[in-house]
Design an enzyme around this catalytic site. Structure first.
Site, PDB file in Angstrom:
ATOM      1  N   GLY A  53      47.971  55.528  37.831  1.00 44.55           N
ATOM      2  CA  GLY A  53      46.992  54.573  38.340  1.00 44.55           C
ATOM      3  C   GLY A  53      45.677  55.252  38.647  1.00 44.55           C
ATOM      4  O   GLY A  53      44.922  54.814  39.523  1.00 44.55           O
ATOM      5  N   SER A  55      42.887  55.530  36.954  1.00 43.66           N
ATOM      6  CA  SER A  55      41.663  55.103  36.265  1.00 43.66           C
ATOM      7  C   SER A  55      40.691  54.352  37.166  1.00 43.66           C
ATOM      8  O   SER A  55      39.526  54.177  36.808  1.00 43.66           O
ATOM      9  CB  SER A  55      42.008  54.232  35.055  1.00 43.66           C
ATOM     10  N   GLY A  57      40.096  52.607  41.601  1.00 43.69           N
ATOM     11  CA  GLY A  57      40.588  52.419  42.957  1.00 43.69           C
ATOM     12  C   GLY A  57      41.008  53.700  43.647  1.00 43.69           C
ATOM     13  O   GLY A  57      40.407  54.762  43.465  1.00 43.69           O
ATOM     14  N   ARG A  78      46.989  52.369  31.781  1.00 44.47           N
ATOM     15  CA  ARG A  78      47.197  51.688  30.497  1.00 44.47           C
ATOM     16  C   ARG A  78      45.959  51.695  29.605  1.00 44.47           C
ATOM     17  O   ARG A  78      46.049  51.910  28.405  1.00 44.47           O
ATOM     18  CB  ARG A  78      47.623  50.238  30.750  1.00 44.47           C
ATOM     19  N   LYS A  82      39.025  52.771  30.269  1.00 43.03           N
ATOM     20  CA  LYS A  82      38.905  53.050  31.702  1.00 43.03           C
ATOM     21  C   LYS A  82      39.330  54.484  32.012  1.00 43.03           C
ATOM     22  O   LYS A  82      38.742  55.141  32.876  1.00 43.03           O
ATOM     23  CB  LYS A  82      39.750  52.058  32.505  1.00 43.03           C
ATOM     24  N   ASP A 108      52.528  52.749  29.649  1.00 38.11           N
ATOM     25  CA  ASP A 108      53.041  51.620  30.425  1.00 38.11           C
ATOM     26  C   ASP A 108      54.203  52.138  31.261  1.00 38.11           C
ATOM     27  O   ASP A 108      55.313  52.330  30.757  1.00 38.11           O
ATOM     28  CB  ASP A 108      53.497  50.504  29.490  1.00 38.11           C
ATOM     29  N   LEU A 109      53.964  52.368  32.538  1.00 36.26           N
ATOM     30  CA  LEU A 109      54.957  53.017  33.396  1.00 36.26           C
ATOM     31  C   LEU A 109      56.086  52.094  33.827  1.00 36.26           C
ATOM     32  O   LEU A 109      57.023  52.540  34.493  1.00 36.26           O
ATOM     33  CB  LEU A 109      54.262  53.612  34.623  1.00 36.26           C
ATOM     34  N   TYR A 211      54.860  40.741  46.944  1.00 39.19           N
ATOM     35  CA  TYR A 211      54.415  42.139  46.964  1.00 39.19           C
ATOM     36  C   TYR A 211      55.166  43.013  47.966  1.00 39.19           C
ATOM     37  O   TYR A 211      55.602  44.123  47.642  1.00 39.19           O
ATOM     38  CB  TYR A 211      52.918  42.140  47.266  1.00 39.19           C
ATOM     39  N   LYS A 215      57.121  47.006  47.921  1.00 39.41           N
ATOM     40  CA  LYS A 215      56.658  48.146  48.706  1.00 39.41           C
ATOM     41  C   LYS A 215      57.747  48.631  49.664  1.00 39.41           C
ATOM     42  O   LYS A 215      57.909  49.841  49.881  1.00 39.41           O
ATOM     43  CB  LYS A 215      55.390  47.772  49.480  1.00 39.41           C
ATOM     44  N   ILE A 259      42.303  48.106  50.565  1.00 42.70           N
ATOM     45  CA  ILE A 259      41.429  49.074  49.904  1.00 42.70           C
ATOM     46  C   ILE A 259      40.402  48.311  49.069  1.00 42.70           C
ATOM     47  O   ILE A 259      40.763  47.487  48.225  1.00 42.70           O
ATOM     48  CB  ILE A 259      42.226  50.022  48.985  1.00 42.70           C
TER      49      ILE A 259
END
Length: 367
Positions: A53, A55, A57, A78, A82, A108-109, A211, A215, A259
């Site tokens: 992740g 790329s 943020g 992905r 970016k 693609d994880l 979500y 987490k 964030i």
């Protein structure tokens, strides 16, 4: 027990004891922040770090700050365009761009085989050596009320949040923990597997049903791995060992709150109005602030790392069986948070009830 009672005034009221406890908690927290730490438990100069992740943020901010500290950085996401743009930004922050190395991998994880490919490619790129640090930052949030959310979205959130992290961790640990004979063992610095979670794993809020469970699953996985990894660390420490992993491994989990990022903007457009009201105290941080606080926690050697005081209180309310960063600080803060959340939890439920009283049954029009 008599010695303990001698320190407590016989006429002390519950309110007095509660206030004293709160003051003690704030003092301990402030002192720990003031004096910080002496040993850097997370040196990164010259080490190879994978950031999924990476790329945009938080992931991009993390990669930039690690590059600034002298790390060799590989980012995974992905979208190739970016990734290319992010890699140029990361190079621009490097401590010494001539000595450091940078790379990106499109993958693609959610696919376990892709995660194994990533670790294999990084190992080949790193002259046959596995990465020293893997930091899982991939994932995004699609908020919504549970009943109003399509089941395929619930599954998608588990895939993009939990399974990207679990797949990456599985591929990483398979590489790191493969035993090698004593003749091939050389001193190696400790390796680090870092998960990025959310304070919603401690205290969930209405509107995050798609979500929060994903987490919470990451937090549970990290707690489990923090125990399981000691089997392998113990095997390395045995005085008469045979084959063993080449390096000790430590697990960490980061728990940010909001964030400010393109993903956050998209999240705000999907979020129920009730959710926005319930999390009014959550003041979103910039990615650079979250990355800085996270790395500071890693340098202190912390296991559960929060990025702001509200998050610290949320963590303290739900420590459970997780390893403590500091027995004294975490215990006192957990006592303080237990008093605070006597008010907070009923207040969240009351606000949800009153919102329903005013607005009726949730629907897509209530967002």
């Amino acid at each position: 027990m008599s010695q303990i009672h001698s320190f407590i005034p016989s006429n002390a009221s519950p309110a007095t004891l509660g206030i004293s406890l709160i003051l003690c908690g704030f003092i301990v927290y402030s002192v720990s922040k003031m004096f910080g730490y002496r040993t850097n438990h997370f040196p990164v100069e010259g080490r190879t770090i994978v950031v999924t992740g990476g790329s945009d943020g938080m992931g991009k901010a993390v990669a930039c700050q690690l590059a600034e500290k002298g790390a060799n950085v590989v980012i995974v996401a992905r979208t190739v365009q970016k990734l290319r743009e992010a890699l140029e930004a990361i190079k621009g922050t490097a401590q010494d761009v001539k000595k450091q190395r940078f790379h990106y991998i499109s993958a693609d994880l959610t696919d376990a085989a892709e995660c194994e490919r990533v670790i294999a490619e990084v190992t080949e790129w790193n002259h046959g050596l596995a990465p020293d640090v893997v930091w899982c930052c991939a994932g995004y949030c699609e908020p919504g009320f549970f009943v109003e959310t399509p089941v395929n979205t619930l599954r998608s959130q588990m895939d993009t949040v939990y399974w990207t992290a679990a797949n990456t961790a599985h591929a990483t640990l398979k590489s790191w923990l493969a035993p090698i004979p004593p003749s091939q063992q050389v001193p190696l610095p400790q390796r680090h597997l870092i998960f990025t979670c959310s304070t919603l794993a401690f205290v969930s809020i209405a509107g995050y049903a798609p979500y929060s469970p994903a987490k919470a699953a990451i937090r549970s996985l990290a707690d489990t791995l923090s125990q399981e990894i000691e089997v392998y660390n113990g095997a390395r420490a045995a005085s008469s060992r045979n084959a063993a992993p080449p390096a000790d491994v430590k697990i960490h989990t980061i728990f940010p709150m909001g964030i400010l990022s393109p993903g956050f903007d998209n999240e705000q457009g999907l979020k129920p109005q009730l959710t926005k009201e319930l999390e009014a105290a959550d003041k979103p941080q910039r990615p650079i602030e979250v990355a800085k606080a996270s790395i500071q926690g890693l340098e202190k050697g912390d296991y559960l790392i929060t990025t702001m005081f509200v998050g610290h209180m949320m963590k303290a309310s739900a420590l459970g069986a997780s390893p403590r960063n500091s027995i004294i600080t975490d215990t006192l803060t957990s006592w303080l948070s237990s008093l605070v959340f006597l008010q907070v939890i009923p207040d969240l439920r009351k606000k949800a009830f009153n919102w329903g009283l005013k607005n009726g049954v949730p629907s897509s029009q209530s967002k």
